[in-house]
Design a protein around this motif. Structure first.
Motif, PDB file in Angstrom:
ATOM      1  N   ILE A   1     -14.898 -13.350   9.504  1.00 51.05           N
ATOM      2  CA  ILE A   1     -13.957 -12.961   8.446  1.00 51.05           C
ATOM      3  C   ILE A   1     -12.555 -12.811   9.023  1.00 51.05           C
ATOM      4  N   ARG A   2     -12.464 -12.266  10.245  1.00 54.25           N
ATOM      5  CA  ARG A   2     -11.137 -12.079  10.865  1.00 54.25           C
ATOM      6  C   ARG A   2     -10.443 -13.427  11.082  1.00 54.25           C
ATOM      7  N   TYR A   3     -11.193 -14.415  11.541  1.00 51.60           N
ATOM      8  CA  TYR A   3     -10.570 -15.714  11.765  1.00 51.60           C
ATOM      9  C   TYR A   3     -10.225 -16.399  10.448  1.00 51.60           C
ATOM     10  N   MET A   4     -11.113 -16.248   9.439  1.00 50.80           N
ATOM     11  CA  MET A   4     -10.820 -16.854   8.153  1.00 50.80           C
ATOM     12  C   MET A   4      -9.564 -16.242   7.528  1.00 50.80           C
TER      13      MET A   4
ATOM     14  N   VAL B   1      -6.064 -18.120   6.492  1.00 50.95           N
ATOM     15  CA  VAL B   1      -5.555 -18.106   5.114  1.00 50.95           C
ATOM     16  C   VAL B   1      -4.194 -17.419   5.038  1.00 50.95           C
ATOM     17  N   TYR B   2      -4.069 -16.262   5.685  1.00 44.92           N
ATOM     18  CA  TYR B   2      -2.870 -15.452   5.486  1.00 44.92           C
ATOM     19  C   TYR B   2      -1.753 -15.747   6.485  1.00 44.92           C
ATOM     20  N   GLN B   3      -2.084 -16.241   7.701  1.00 42.49           N
ATOM     21  CA  GLN B   3      -1.039 -16.488   8.703  1.00 42.49           C
ATOM     22  C   GLN B   3      -0.778 -17.973   8.906  1.00 42.49           C
ATOM     23  N   LEU B   4      -1.853 -18.759   8.972  1.00 46.63           N
ATOM     24  CA  LEU B   4      -1.645 -20.202   9.115  1.00 46.63           C
ATOM     25  C   LEU B   4      -1.400 -20.873   7.772  1.00 46.63           C
ATOM     26  N   THR B   5      -1.622 -20.140   6.690  1.00 48.92           N
ATOM     27  CA  THR B   5      -1.459 -20.658   5.317  1.00 48.92           C
ATOM     28  C   THR B   5      -2.210 -21.976   5.130  1.00 48.92           C
TER      29      THR B   5
ATOM     30  N   GLN C   1      -4.118 -11.925  -5.255  1.00 51.70           N
ATOM     31  CA  GLN C   1      -2.949 -12.423  -4.499  1.00 51.70           C
ATOM     32  C   GLN C   1      -2.954 -13.940  -4.376  1.00 51.70           C
ATOM     33  N   ALA C   2      -4.103 -14.580  -4.660  1.00 49.52           N
ATOM     34  CA  ALA C   2      -4.159 -16.036  -4.547  1.00 49.52           C
ATOM     35  C   ALA C   2      -3.353 -16.722  -5.630  1.00 49.52           C
TER      36      ALA C   2
END
Length: 983
Positions: free
Chosen positions: A650-653, A657-661, A689-690
């Motif tokens: 979940i941390r990598y996902m 999603v949020y940093q690499l967009t 937020q999506a």
């Protein structure tokens, strides 16, 4: 110059010697042990080449001196001949002016060729300068028979000799100085001073000073060598800086208290002669040769030694054919590697390296006995003279065979120095040196030399194998490998694999013995340097499978890993670490080299054991990794530690999603599934937020809806329904959760009032029927202005009294009354507007304009009253046809077509009216009048329609002109035609 006969004799001798050498060379042709073919394409000239010089003189030659290309000869009784060898056609002959019977004893010429001293048998001495024609007597020298002169090489000039040393036949050594400049009126002697500084003795009696030589070393040190018939003296001392002009008296005074250093030999030949070899002009001599009674003493000169100048001294004893009674040696000359010994009838050349006679030249009897041999230090030429002839020796490539002599004596470094430009000779020297080292069990040095030779590779390798010298064999192979060219790939491959096997064998031997740990580490370091060699990287890479097999066969895992790193075969390294459960090391290799393909391959395994570190490495890689390709690693859960894996997944996902967009749908769908299963508190926040529009979101709406429905997340389902614009479903589902949520959904379709009303009715029905809350139902009326009390009344049960919604009914009736009043007011305003319009129309019917007879059409500028015309309120006036012509281009296609139809209909009605030129019968008169009336009505209607099209507004002042502002003045299709009309 040589005569024709002499040149012919010399050429015959040269040709015979060349033929002998060519026969010897032909006999030696063949492939040598070294692999080189020893063939001379050109005949080599001999080292010593003799040439006779014809000076065309008539008198016999008494004495001869040459130095710095200046040649001086004493001829006959009183003649002196001087020749500048740079200008041999301009000899200078003069008379010495001696009328008595005295003879020339010796000639002495300084190194510059400027000062000539003539020693006479009458114990007198004459002086002649190169720039003068006058022979001058040295008065202070009278009474001394001069045997030798030690010239001053440092301070001597063309006009002044500087302090020099003079040796006499009585053993006295004098210091003197001669100046060629004219003295004063009372002092015309060229000799400045003449004083004795030392004397030499033999067996207690004065002995003639045969030779004198003065040399300077470092730190102002002066070396003086003097010889008698059987003694060689050395005087060494320092001269104070700046006191060179004071002479050499201080040198002898420093040695006065001590016995002079000398070497003595028992045999007395009656005279002796010493010669020196100087490699460069104006430098100190490097070697000497002293001809005395026992033989020739030769060696090197060492200016560093404090006690003696002579070093490496050897004695060459005279051969048996030299008899002091018959053919006693006369003179000696030293070259770089030979000394030439002059006998009465021949010249012997002896090599100073081995003492062998390498050349012997016999002179014909017709020239008489040989008298003297002299070497010019400037040109390197050797001169020999008899009473009737002068000969000159050229010395060419003296060092050509020196390498053989050094090689035979074991001086291999010197041998290699003198055959650098001859590869076949260098190869022989190296082969001999290698064999010498091998026999002396210096195997490593032997291997280094063998590697540089052309000897057979197999023979040398077997030689070391038989001697069980693996280290030497390894050194030989390494040197041979470094000497190979890049194109010799087969040889390089062979040597590389062989060396690998040797290294592995050696490491295997050392590893089992703990006492050899330092040697083991050193050998391993060498092996790794070999594996990492940039020069052989291509070969190692092309044959890496073979190297891997060799390493595996020896069980050398550590070096296999190192070699894999060198070859950048990180996959093998990581696989090795994973097989040994060293997942941290595997991840370190991955992180260090950042190979994306390896990350994709090994992440599933690493994720099972070190998920946190793996995710950290992924995050550090950032956008270089494709998250979609990592999904197999993220979904590869194990029974143990799955919670941590899920957390890190979940941390990598979230990072993606949020940093690499990342916008990949698979990533967002997978994150949704993780939220739904393991982190439901983040699901609704993610959906919110999506985005609220389908174009903004990156996950699959249907998948998200199904996922939320399966897990019973109704609010999330409502949110997805809202994004999908399924408002009815959203309201239906929201009513199961919260009425307020349903209300927010019911207001979303802003453009569809009917749908909004329907949704609000659903909410009202739910409130009335399910919740039975009349007050809340009334609130629905206030929340939506589309609902009326009469819309929700059917939802109430029959037993509900009117008191519950009395206020709502009253409010609704009041609203209806207000609406009726507004409609009445609008009807009154409409009636008033219609009345004013009728009045305006009536007024327009009565409006007129005045047209003067001189008015002209605004389009054609012709009188207006000639044809039907139009008058506009703005004042513009147009003929009927002119207005049509002006308006038509600005009309739309539809209106142009309509105008054309109206014109045709108008023309048709006009034609019909003209054809009725007779009055009709009485019965038909009514019908005709009706037709006429209808025809007139029709024409008026058509004209009215045409007026509406072309005369609704002025063509110059109305909207047509404003709309045509962006159109060009000239039609583009007619531009060329218009342009041509102007030319």
């Amino acid at each position: 110059m040589a005569s024709i006969l002499d040149e012919y004799e010399d050429s015959q001798n040269t040709r015979q010697s060349a033929q002998q050498r060519s026969r010897l060379a032909a006999a030696n042709i063949g492939i040598t042990h070294s692999g080189f073919v020893n063939v001379r394409l050109e005949e080599e000239k001999p080292i010593f080449t003799k040439q006779r010089i014809d000076f065309s003189h008539l008198e016999k030659i008494n004495h001869f001196a040459v130095c710095n290309n200046q040649l001086c000869m004493s001829l006959g009784k009183d003649t002196l001949l001087r020749i500048d060898l740079a200008k041999p056609d301009q000899p200078n002959q003069m008379e010495m002016g001696r009328k008595d019977d005295c003879k020339v004893h010796k000639l002495f010429l300084d190194p510059s060729g400027s000062h000539l001293l003539i020693s006479l048998s009458s114990s007198e001495c004459l002086y002649l300068n190169r720039n003068t024609q006058k022979v001058r007597s040295l008065s202070r020298w009278r009474g001394h028979l001069i045997e030798s002169v030690g010239w001053n090489k440092l301070l001597g000039t063309e006009t002044n000799t500087g302090p020099i040393l003079v040796g006499t036949s009585q053993g006295a050594i004098f210091e003197a100085e001669i100046s060629a400049t004219e003295g004063s009126l009372f002092n015309t002697n060229p000799d400045q001073y003449f004083r004795q500084v030392h004397s030499l003795e033999e067996d207690g009696r004065p002995a003639p000073v045969c030779c004198l030589e003065v040399e300077r070393g470092l730190e102002n040190k002066v070396f003086i060598i003097a010889t008698t018939r059987k003694r060689l003296f050395q005087f060494v001392g320092k001269v104070a800086e700046g006191s060179e002009q004071q002479g050499y008296s201080s040198i002898f005074s420093q040695n006065q208290d001590l016995l002079p250093s000398f070497q003595e030999f028992p045999v007395n030949m009656g005279y002796s002669e010493i010669t020196f070899y100087t490699s460069k002009l104006r430098s100190s001599p490097k070697a000497f040769a002293w001809m005395m009674g026992n033989g020739v003493l030769y060696g090197q000169l060492d200016y560093v030694r404090p006690d003696s100048l002579l070093s490496d001294v050897q004695v060459w004893e005279y051969t048996s054919d030299i008899d002091f009674d018959l053919n006693k040696p006369i003179s000696i000359v030293l070259t770089q590697f030979h000394f030439l010994l002059l006998l009465p009838d021949r010249v012997k050349a002896v090599c100073t390296l081995n003492g062998q006679v390498v050349h012997e030249d016999v002179f014909p009897d017709k020239f008489g006995p040989l008298k003297k041999m002299i070497k010019d230090p400037a040109g390197g030429l050797v001169w020999i003279y008899t009473e009737r002839a002068v000969f000159r020796y050229h010395i060419q490539r003296e060092a050509r065979d020196v390498w053989q002599m050094y090689m035979s004596t074991g001086k291999f470094d010197l041998a290699k120095e003198y055959c650098r430009d001859r590869p076949e000779c260098m190869d022989m020297v190296l082969a001999r040196e290698a064999e010498h080292c091998f026999q002396n069990k210096r195997y490593l040095e032997s291997a280094k030399c063998y590697a540089l030779t052309q000897n057979y590779f197999e023979e040398i390798a077997l030689k070391f194998i038989e001697a069980k010298q693996e280290d030497a064999l390894k050194e030989f192979l390494l040197k041979k490998l470094n000497n190979l060219k890049p194109g010799e790939r087969t040889q390089i491959t062979l040597l590389v694999t062989w060396l690998t096997e040797l290294y592995l064998n050696r490491l295997g031997q050392l590893e089992s013995d703990d006492s050899t740990a330092p040697v083991f580490l050193e050998t391993r370091g060498e092996f790794r340097v070999f594996l990492g060699s940039a020069k052989h990287k291509e070969c190692l890479f092309n044959n890496r499978t073979t190297i891997y097999d060799l390493l595996a066969s020896h069980g050398n895992v550590d070096d296999m890993v190192y070699f894999s790193v060198v070859m950048q075969d990180y996959e093998r390294v990581i696989s090795h670490h994973c097989q040994h459960d060293d997942y941290g090391a595997a991840l370190d290799v991955l992180s260090k080299h950042c190979d994306e393909k390896l990350f994709y391959k090994f992440s599933p395994v690493l994720m099972q054991h070190i998920p946190k570190k793996v995710v950290d490495a992924w995050i550090q890689m950032g956008k270089r990794l494709d998250p979609k390709k990592l999904i197999p690693a993220l979904m590869n859960y194990s029974q143990m530690g799955s919670t941590q894996q899920i957390k890190e997944t979940i941390r990598y996902m979230e990072f993606c999603v949020y940093q690499l967009t990342v916008t990949e749908e698979a990533i967002h769908n997978y994150l949704l599934s993780l939220y739904a299963k393991y982190k439901p508190e983040s699901l609704l926040w993610y959906l919110e937020q999506a985005g609220t529009h389908a174009s903004d979101i990156h996950y699959d709406l249907k998948y998200a809806l199904r996922l939320c429905a399966e897990h019973g997340y109704l609010e999330a389902c409502v949110l997805v329904y809202k994004i999908m614009e399924l408002y009815e479903e959203a309201v239906d589902l929201a009513l199961q959760v919260d009425v307020d949520l349903a209300k927010s959904c019911a207001d979303l379709p802003e453009d569809d009032e009917e749908l909004r009303k329907k949704l609000w009715l659903k909410i009202a029905r739910h409130v009335v029927q399910e919740e039975k809350d009349v007050k809340k139902a009334m609130n629905c009326l206030s929340s939506c202005n589309l609902l009326k009390i009469e819309d929700i009344l059917p939802f109430f049960p029959d037993f509900v009294t009117i008191d519950h919604f009395k206020e709502a009914i009253c409010g609704s009736l009041a609203e209806y009354n207000h609406h009726i009043e507004e409609l009445k007011q609008e009807m009154e305003e409409a009636t008033e507007s219609a009345k004013r319009i009728r009045e305006d129309i009536q007024e327009m019917r009565n409006k007129y304009g005045v047209v003067e007879s001189q008015e002209k059409c605004a389009a054609c500028d012709f009188p207006l009253l000639n044809r039907p015309f139009y008058l506009f309120l703005c004042g513009h006036m147009f003929h009927y046809d002119c207005l049509i012509q002006e308006v038509t281009p600005h009309l739309s296609t539809f209106k142009q077509n309509r105008l054309e139809d109206l014109q045709k209909k108008l023309a048709a009605t006009a034609q019909a009216s003209k054809s009725r030129h007779r009055p009709p019968p009485k019965e038909e008169s009514d019908t005709a009048s009706l037709g006429k009336a209808s025809t007139g009505t029709s024409r008026e209607t058509i004209k009215s329609d045409i007026d509406d099209v072309i005369a609704s507004e002025c063509v110059y002042c109305g909207e047509l002109m404003i709309k045509s502002i962006d159109k060009p003045f000239i039609d583009p299709q007619k531009f060329e035609e218009e342009k041509a009309s102007w030319l």
